[in-house]
Design an enzyme around this catalytic site. Structure first.
Site, PDB file in Angstrom:
ATOM      1  N   HIS A 171     -12.590  -2.913  23.275  1.00  9.56           N
ATOM      2  CA  HIS A 171     -11.336  -2.139  23.061  1.00  9.56           C
ATOM      3  C   HIS A 171     -11.474  -0.949  23.835  1.00  9.56           C
ATOM      4  O   HIS A 171     -10.511  -0.215  23.991  1.00  9.56           O
ATOM      5  CB  HIS A 171     -10.472  -2.109  22.003  1.00  9.56           C
ATOM      6  CG  HIS A 171     -10.244  -3.635  21.630  1.00  9.56           C
ATOM      7  ND1 HIS A 171      -8.875  -4.104  21.864  1.00  9.56           N
ATOM      8  CD2 HIS A 171     -10.887  -4.827  21.081  1.00  9.56           C
ATOM      9  CE1 HIS A 171      -8.713  -5.407  21.390  1.00  9.56           C
ATOM     10  NE2 HIS A 171     -10.081  -5.683  20.932  1.00  9.56           N
ATOM     11  N   ASP A 373      -9.561   6.947  27.181  1.00 11.11           N
ATOM     12  CA  ASP A 373      -8.889   5.953  26.382  1.00 11.11           C
ATOM     13  C   ASP A 373      -9.211   4.493  27.082  1.00 11.11           C
ATOM     14  O   ASP A 373      -9.158   4.439  28.264  1.00 11.11           O
ATOM     15  CB  ASP A 373      -7.483   6.202  26.452  1.00 11.11           C
ATOM     16  CG  ASP A 373      -6.710   5.710  24.978  1.00 11.11           C
ATOM     17  OD1 ASP A 373      -7.384   4.976  24.360  1.00 11.11           O
ATOM     18  OD2 ASP A 373      -5.615   6.191  24.721  1.00 11.11           O
TER      19      ASP A 373
HETATM   20  P1  ADQ Z   1      -6.013   3.013  19.679  1.00  7.43           P
HETATM   21  O1  ADQ Z   1      -7.123   4.046  20.071  1.00  7.43           O
HETATM   22  O2  ADQ Z   1      -5.609   2.810  18.329  1.00  7.43           O
HETATM   23  O3  ADQ Z   1      -6.600   1.483  20.414  1.00  7.43           O
HETATM   24  P2  ADQ Z   1      -3.702   2.853  21.514  1.00  7.43           P
HETATM   25  O4  ADQ Z   1      -3.986   1.762  22.353  1.00  7.43           O
HETATM   26  O5  ADQ Z   1      -2.792   3.480  22.091  1.00  7.43           O
HETATM   27  O6  ADQ Z   1      -4.902   3.168  20.876  1.00  7.43           O
HETATM   28  O7  ADQ Z   1      -2.922   1.840  20.362  1.00  7.43           O
HETATM   29  C1  ADQ Z   1      -2.261   2.494  19.232  1.00  7.43           C
HETATM   30  C2  ADQ Z   1      -1.421   1.698  18.693  1.00  7.43           C
HETATM   31  O8  ADQ Z   1      -0.984   2.308  17.392  1.00  7.43           O
HETATM   32  C3  ADQ Z   1      -0.057   1.546  19.486  1.00  7.43           C
HETATM   33  O9  ADQ Z   1       0.221   0.125  19.415  1.00  7.43           O
HETATM   34  C4  ADQ Z   1       0.957   2.448  18.800  1.00  7.43           C
HETATM   35  O10 ADQ Z   1       2.372   1.960  18.732  1.00  7.43           O
HETATM   36  C5  ADQ Z   1       0.440   2.478  17.358  1.00  7.43           C
HETATM   37  N1  ADQ Z   1       0.998   3.752  16.894  1.00  7.43           N
HETATM   38  C6  ADQ Z   1       0.349   4.893  17.108  1.00  7.43           C
HETATM   39  N2  ADQ Z   1       0.918   5.952  16.350  1.00  7.43           N
HETATM   40  C7  ADQ Z   1       1.714   5.522  15.899  1.00  7.43           C
HETATM   41  C8  ADQ Z   1       2.742   5.849  14.645  1.00  7.43           C
HETATM   42  N3  ADQ Z   1       2.757   7.192  14.401  1.00  7.43           N
HETATM   43  N4  ADQ Z   1       3.415   4.984  14.104  1.00  7.43           N
HETATM   44  C9  ADQ Z   1       3.204   3.758  14.328  1.00  7.43           C
HETATM   45  N5  ADQ Z   1       2.481   3.183  14.976  1.00  7.43           N
HETATM   46  C10 ADQ Z   1       1.882   4.151  15.809  1.00  7.43           C
HETATM   47  C11 ADQ Z   1      -7.886   1.090  20.859  1.00  7.43           C
HETATM   48  C12 ADQ Z   1      -8.382   1.793  22.111  1.00  7.43           C
HETATM   49  C13 ADQ Z   1      -7.248   1.660  23.154  1.00  7.43           C
HETATM   50  C14 ADQ Z   1      -6.844   0.261  23.273  1.00  7.43           C
HETATM   51  C15 ADQ Z   1      -6.462  -0.505  22.115  1.00  7.43           C
HETATM   52  C16 ADQ Z   1      -6.315  -2.014  22.508  1.00  7.43           C
HETATM   53  O11 ADQ Z   1      -8.729   3.057  21.801  1.00  7.43           O
HETATM   54  O12 ADQ Z   1      -7.769   2.462  24.284  1.00  7.43           O
HETATM   55  O13 ADQ Z   1      -5.605   0.443  24.219  1.00  7.43           O
HETATM   56  O14 ADQ Z   1      -7.453  -0.228  21.190  1.00  7.43           O
HETATM   57  O15 ADQ Z   1      -7.339  -2.586  23.015  1.00  7.43           O
END
Ligand code: ADQ
Length: 732
Positions: A171, A373
């Protein structure tokens, strides 16, 4: 409701393995409470398992007490917990996963800590995940392992379930070779992953980085165009599978969520992240500050609403980041705030899905500016929630999502002026341009949604494996062409398992006609000298090969002779020959049907190839003990244990001796050396020749080798010999 009852017809249950389960447990006053875990991986996979059913293996985040259960009635899938001790959480999770792999894979080497004990715990925990997963796996089902915390799990699973279909998805980014090779355990991580049948990444750049690392670090054969890796006799498929979101779910949440209270008169710039240094939150705040400096007209008109979910609070870097953000928010607000307005609203918490959808919907700008990311789902969720007046997405070029979301305003998050410019452009963009961009972004995310990703990945995982074509002349030319140009060649070949397949009994291992011809053709070249290096006795190997003009080394190097060599017998050979007779008698006492002792006049081999397989381990153990007790060195071989005299002389010493005796002490100046072998005892020669020659280990399974390259089998050796026999002439 029974688990899996919600499964759609035709869809098979999946066994998902990830570090965290989709729920986080907490023990409250009313007993065990379950909360949905936050983060990209859970956002991606939870809907899949809910729909399709299956089992999720992961760490529940705490220890369960007797009688407590992870699952609740009505769960659409099963959960199986992997319990971790406090030390394991510290070293495997906070340590190797989050202080080593996370920063390194995101290209922050200066934040990376390399600690052997963290690595050892990571290895142990990965093995435990594999054991528990193997208990849950069905014979035909797919095991789908996720993310950087479990890169070694496929290898342990492969040992426990050799026939299983294993797929892996990363991921986060896979770093370029120059960064990845900083890791002292780089080879182990690659071998761990290559035990899977399919390895998926978000974007093609990461898949390509991985293939380059495999080629350079493991010297495995790679077909970059088709994403295939030769790993022993298995071919592993590597590819890009860009993750999508459940578009309709976000779209519908945004349509149904109520209006947001407050902030009507201001434009909202929204940031949503886990609190992580890869997400570029401080840079984002500074970019807002720069906007307010460069464009005072936005003062009192815009608000940066930054949501940050607490994350990895035990890791010092995250605690520091939290302090830094608190201070920055205070400073920027202090600098620009008026009696009725502050430029930044900062919420350090998770918000419920419906509220998040409403915030996405009502924001004029989403500011998604990670420094690096894997993909970034926030950018996609924002687009899916833009159901009213369209807003603008500002996206970091360094997020995987930027590879496809090209209608966003793409920025370099390190450039504060660049991001401030993009912010100004977004805040002043007219409706026709905003709509054009958003329609395109939404259309793509709707098409390439979570289901599309899932179908694509699962189809690839269940497909019959393509096989990498056997090595060709072009491969050998690439590996050896320049190395050999204009030079004489000293070619060393092990016998059993290298030029002839391993047989049930050594006497059956004779050379095939084709291999004999290839060997003779090499030996007949005036610029090539061929030496066979074997664990068999010199008399035996000379007789069984039966090609004049070759040199032969017997007894793992203790004796040799050849056309250009003074015959050599190690001075201690006679002494140990006497003692070997006694050892033979002792070992014969443990022989059961299918095991026997082969005395080789200098060393001996205890074979158990034809014994009952359940007895293998105990036979090897007993033989090793008896061999060591008799004062010999015990070495494991293919279904055999070798007893060698402990004289500090092995195949490596013998090869060096042959090279010096034949070509003089400065041999390396005018002779090129190639050594091909399949055995642990050949590793001694690989060791001595490292940097001095090119060495090949023949392995039909994954082995940790010192050889420069691997070849899968005897057929590949035959192809190599044919190429060597036909190559352009070298020196005399
Ligand atoms: P993350 O680093 O966790 O994931 P991301 O893809 O942005 O990053 O996902 C974050 C998730 O958490 C999103 O679904 C978002 O809605 C939720 N989220 C964030 N802040 C929030 C808040 N304050 N309240 C509620 N929900 C919140 C890792 C990798 C990424 C990759 C994903 C999936 O780092 O690059 O996209 O896995 O593979």
């Amino acid at each position: 409701m029974s688990p899996n009852s919600k499964r759609n017809r035709g869809e098979q249950p999946i066994l998902v393995v990830s570090n965290r389960l989709p729920v986080t447990l907490q023990r409250g006053t009313s007993g065990l409470e379950r909360r949905r875990s936050t983060g990209g991986l859970v956002s991606a996979l939870e809907p899949v398992l809910s729909k399709q059913g299956g089992t999720w293996v992961g760490w529940p985040g705490m220890k369960l007490r007797p009688g407590e259960s992870l699952s609740e009635s009505g769960d659409p899938y099963q959960m199986r917990g992997v319990e971790l001790t406090d030390t394991e959480v510290n070293r495997y999770y906070h340590g190797f996963s989050n202080r080593t792999l996370w920063p390194l894979f995101h290209c922050f080497p200066e934040r990376t800590r390399f600690d052997r004990r963290d690595w050892e715990t990571y290895e142990e925990v990965n093995a435990r995940f594999a054991e528990i997963t193997a208990e849950e796996s069905e014979e035909t089902g797919l095991i789908w392992v996720h993310d950087y915390q479990l890169t070694r799990t496929p290898l342990h699973l492969r040992r426990l379930a050799p026939q299983a279909r294993i797929a892996f998805f990363l991921h986060i980014p896979f770093p370029p070779y120059d960064v990845f090779r900083l890791l002292p355990w780089a080879r182990q991580i690659l071998r761990g992953l290559l035990a899977a049948d399919l390895i998926g990444f978000h974007v093609s750049a990461y898949a390509s980085n991985f293939l380059t690392c495999v080629e350079h670090i493991l010297a495995a054969r790679v077909d970059s165009a088709s994403g295939l890796v030769e790993h022993g006799e298995r071919t592993v498929q590597v590819g890009a599978f860009p993750l999508g979101i459940d578009f309709e779910l976000y779209d519908s949440r945004a349509r149904h969520a109520g209006p947001q209270p407050g902030m009507r008169d201001q434009k909202i710039i929204l940031g949503v992240d886990r609190l992580d240094y890869t997400k570029g939150i401080p840079e984002r705040i500074r970019a807002l500050e720069r906007l307010l400096e460069l464009h005072p007209e936005h003062r009192e008109k815009v608000v940066l609403l930054q949501l940050a979910v607490p994350s990895r609070g035990q890791v010092a870097a995250y605690q520091e980041l939290k302090r830094e953000i608190d201070e920055l928010v205070g400073r920027v607000n202090g600098r620009f705030a008026t009696a009725t307005w502050s430029p930044i609203r900062y919420l350090y918490r998770s918000v419920p899905p419906e509220q998040l959808a409403a915030l996405y919907r009502d924001a004029q700008v989403a500011l998604v500016t990670p420094l690096r990311d894997g993909m970034n789902l926030v950018a996609k969720e924002f687009a899916a929630c833009q159901v009213d007046d369209p807003g603008v997405l500002i996206l970091s070029r360094l997020a995987g999502a930027a590879e496809s979301m090209r209608e966003a305003l793409l920025v370099n998050p390190y450039s504060l002026d660049g991001t401030a410019d993009a912010l100004h452009r977004a805040l002043t963009m007219q409706e026709p341009e905003r709509r054009s961009r958003m329609v395109a972004l939404r259309g793509r995310e709707r098409r390439y949604d979570l289901n599309f990703w899932l179908r694509g990945f699962l189809e690839a995982a269940r497909e019959t494996r393509p096989k990498l074509q056997p090595a060709t002349d072009a491969d050998f030319e690439t590996w050896l062409g320049r190395f050999l140009t204009g030079r004489r060649l000293a070619l060393f070949l092990d016998y059993d398992g290298t030029v002839t397949p391993l047989r049930r009994h050594p006497s059956e291992a004779t050379l095939s006609t084709e291999m004999r011809q290839a060997l003779v053709a090499c030996a007949e070249r005036r610029d090539t000298d061929v030496t066979i290096v074997s664990g068999r006795s010199l008399a035996d190997i000379t007789k069984i090969v039966g090609i004049s003009d070759l040199a032969h080394v017997g007894n793992h190097g203790l004796e040799f002779e050849g056309p250009k060599l003074e015959p050599f017998r190690h001075p201690d050979l006679e002494h140990y020959r006497e003692r070997l007779r006694d050892l033979t008698t002792v070992l014969e006492t443990i022989c059961i049907p299918g095991s026997w002792v082969e005395e080789k006049r200098g060393s001996l081999t205890f074979h158990y190839r034809e014994a009952d397989e359940t007895q293998y381990e105990s036979l090897a153990r007993e033989a090793r003990t008896l061999i060591q007790k008799a004062g010999f060195q015990a070495r494991d071989a293919h279904c055999a244990v070798e007893a060698c005299p402990p004289v500090g002389w092995d195949k490596g010493h013998a090869v060096l001796h042959v090279l010096r005796a034949t070509y003089g002490p400065n041999w390396s100046e005018h002779v090129r050396t190639i050594y091909v072998g399949d055995d642990e005892t050949d590793e001694d020669a690989f060791h001595v020749l490292s940097g001095l020659g090119i060495t090949f280990r023949i392995a039909n399974v994954d082995v940790l080798t010192r050889a420069s390259r691997q070849l899968p089998n005897v057929d590949a050796v035959h192809a190599l010999l044919r190429w060597l026999a036909r190559r352009r002439a070298g020196g005399r």
